[in-house]
Structures are given as structure tokens and as C-alpha cells.
Design a protein around this motif. Structure first.
Motif, mmCIF file in Angstrom:
data_model
loop_
_atom_site.group_PDB
_atom_site.id
_atom_site.type_symbol
_atom_site.label_atom_id
_atom_site.label_comp_id
_atom_site.label_asym_id
_atom_site.label_seq_id
_atom_site.Cartn_x
_atom_site.Cartn_y
_atom_site.Cartn_z
ATOM 1 N N GLU A 184 0.824 -1.203 0.000
ATOM 2 C CA GLU A 184 0.000 0.000 0.000
ATOM 3 C C GLU A 184 0.864 1.262 0.000
ATOM 4 O O GLU A 184 0.490 2.286 -0.577
ATOM 5 N N ASP B 226 2.071 1.714 -3.585
ATOM 6 C CA ASP B 226 0.952 2.205 -4.393
ATOM 7 C C ASP B 226 0.707 3.690 -4.130
ATOM 8 O O ASP B 226 0.508 4.471 -5.065
ATOM 9 N N TYR C 63 3.336 5.952 -5.869
ATOM 10 C CA TYR C 63 3.091 6.147 -7.305
ATOM 11 C C TYR C 63 2.065 7.252 -7.546
ATOM 12 O O TYR C 63 2.234 8.092 -8.426
ATOM 13 N N VAL D 153 -3.369 3.368 -9.412
ATOM 14 C CA VAL D 153 -2.611 2.144 -9.652
ATOM 15 C C VAL D 153 -3.399 0.984 -9.056
ATOM 16 O O VAL D 153 -4.005 1.117 -7.983
ATOM 17 N N PRO E 39 -3.928 -2.323 -7.024
ATOM 18 C CA PRO E 39 -3.196 -2.712 -5.810
ATOM 19 C C PRO E 39 -2.051 -3.677 -6.109
ATOM 20 O O PRO E 39 -2.204 -4.648 -6.850
ATOM 21 N N GLY E 40 -0.914 -3.365 -5.519
ATOM 22 C CA GLY E 40 0.265 -4.202 -5.693
ATOM 23 C C GLY E 40 0.346 -5.262 -4.612
ATOM 24 O O GLY E 40 -0.469 -5.319 -3.694
ATOM 25 N N PRO F 161 1.116 -1.862 -11.175
ATOM 26 C CA PRO F 161 2.401 -1.566 -10.538
ATOM 27 C C PRO F 161 3.582 -1.697 -11.497
ATOM 28 O O PRO F 161 4.513 -0.888 -11.451
#
Length: 185
Positions: free
Chosen positions: A35, A38, A41, A50, A52-53, A113
Motif C-alpha cells: 500500500e 501504491d 506512485y 494504480v 493494488p500491488g 504496478p
């Protein structure tokens, strides 16, 4: 340590490389969770949103960040690039990057991401091969390892930012002068 992301370096690639704070001492990781990456970015303006990574995205981003830091440091010092760092940044830049779209409300850039990281790598390549290279300086705070673009008159800027480092160093110097004046008097 302040958990807010800071954007004082003059370029998102430099700010990205500065997300490991106090490299020489405490080493504070700003990307402690997906988070946080993210959020960086979006807060940096690299993208507007973006997806979620995950932990894998954090691992890739921190690897690219460390490679960028090596390349930025080498370029600033006039040294040769580390081949591994160069290969990682170039391969990251070769992946598709975030693409802005025109909407009824204006420009919007949504990304994964991987696309956001590619955008950062491409920005770094532009920076490290462009006209701002002679303006790269490291912060004068011994605990800070941020590199920034010095566009000040006469290139006399000493700190990455007054709020983050300049005030701290100036206040410490003032206290030291005051203490030595008391001791001498």
C-alpha cells in the motif's frame, strides 16, 4: 521517522531513489508494505491510480530503486555505471509503461504496478542522460542521502529541502553556537 512521502528532489526518479531514508545510518524503508508503494506512485504524480500491488511488486520496486540509486550516484560522481544496475533499469524501462488517456475530465493515467515502475525507470533514463546531470547534488545533511536537482541561483542550495533537512541542520548549528558562547562566556 516521518511516514509521509516527500517530494523535494526535483524529479520523480530522484524521489523514488530517496525512499530508503538515512541509508548511512538508520535505513528507514518507505515501501514497508504494498500500500505504501501504491501510495507513492499516486502521490508522486507518476500515475493517477494504480491497481493494488503485492509483495512481489514491492520487491521489484526496491530492487529497481537500489539500482537507480547506484546509477544516480555514479552519474553524479562521474563514475562508470554498475552493469547489473544498468541492466535492471533498462529491462524495467523496456516493459510497457503507464499510458495517459484523454477523458471528459482531462488527462488520466491508470496503471498496474509494473507499468508505474516502468514509467519511473524511463524517467530515470531521461534524467541520467539529459541536461540536468550537472545539477545533481547530494543533500548536505550527513544523515540524508537524497540527491536533488539544484536549480537555485548560483547552484548554492545545500539541502534536499529546508523542511526536511535544512531547518534541522540550521537549528543544530544554532544550538551548538549558543552552547559554545555560553561555555566561553
Amino acid at each position: 521517522m516521518n511516514l509521509d512521502h516527500v517530494f523535494v528532489c526535483g524529479d520523480p526518479a530522484l524521489d523514488f531513489a530517496a525512499t530508503l531514508r538515512a541509508r548511512r545510518t538508520a535505513r528507514f524503508e518507505m515501501f514497508a508494505a504494498p500500500e505504501r508503494l501504491d501510495a507513492w506512485y499516486v502521490e508522486s504524480g507518476v500515475v493517477d491510480a494504480v491497481t493494488p500491488g503485492d509483495e512481489g511488486d514491492v520487491a521489484r520496486a526496491t530492487a529497481v530503486r537500489e539500482a537507480l540509486y547506484l546509477l544516480i550516484t555514479a552519474r553524479r560522481r562521474g563514475e562508470e555505471f554498475d552493469p547489473g544496475a544498468l541492466a535492471l533499469v533498462n529491462s524495467t524501462a523496456r516493459t510497457p509503461s503507464a499510458v495517459p488517456q484523454l477523458t471528459a475530465e482531462g488527462r488520466r493515467t491508470d496503471a498496474t504496478p509494473a507499468e508505474a515502475l516502468s514509467t519511473v525507470a524511463r524517467r530515470a533514463i531521461e534524467l541520467l542522460s539529459g541536461p540536468d546531470v550537472p545539477l545533481l547534488k547530494e543533500c548536505g545533511n550527513p544523515e540524508c542521502t537524497r540527491v536533488y536537482i539544484d536549480r537555485s541561483r548560483g547552484m548554492r542550495r545545500q539541502w534536499c529541502g529546508m523542511e526536511s533537512c535544512g531547518n534541522k541542520i540550521k537549528a543544530a548549528a544554532y544550538r551548538a553556537r549558543k552552547k559554545s558562547a555560553v561555555a566561553a562566556g
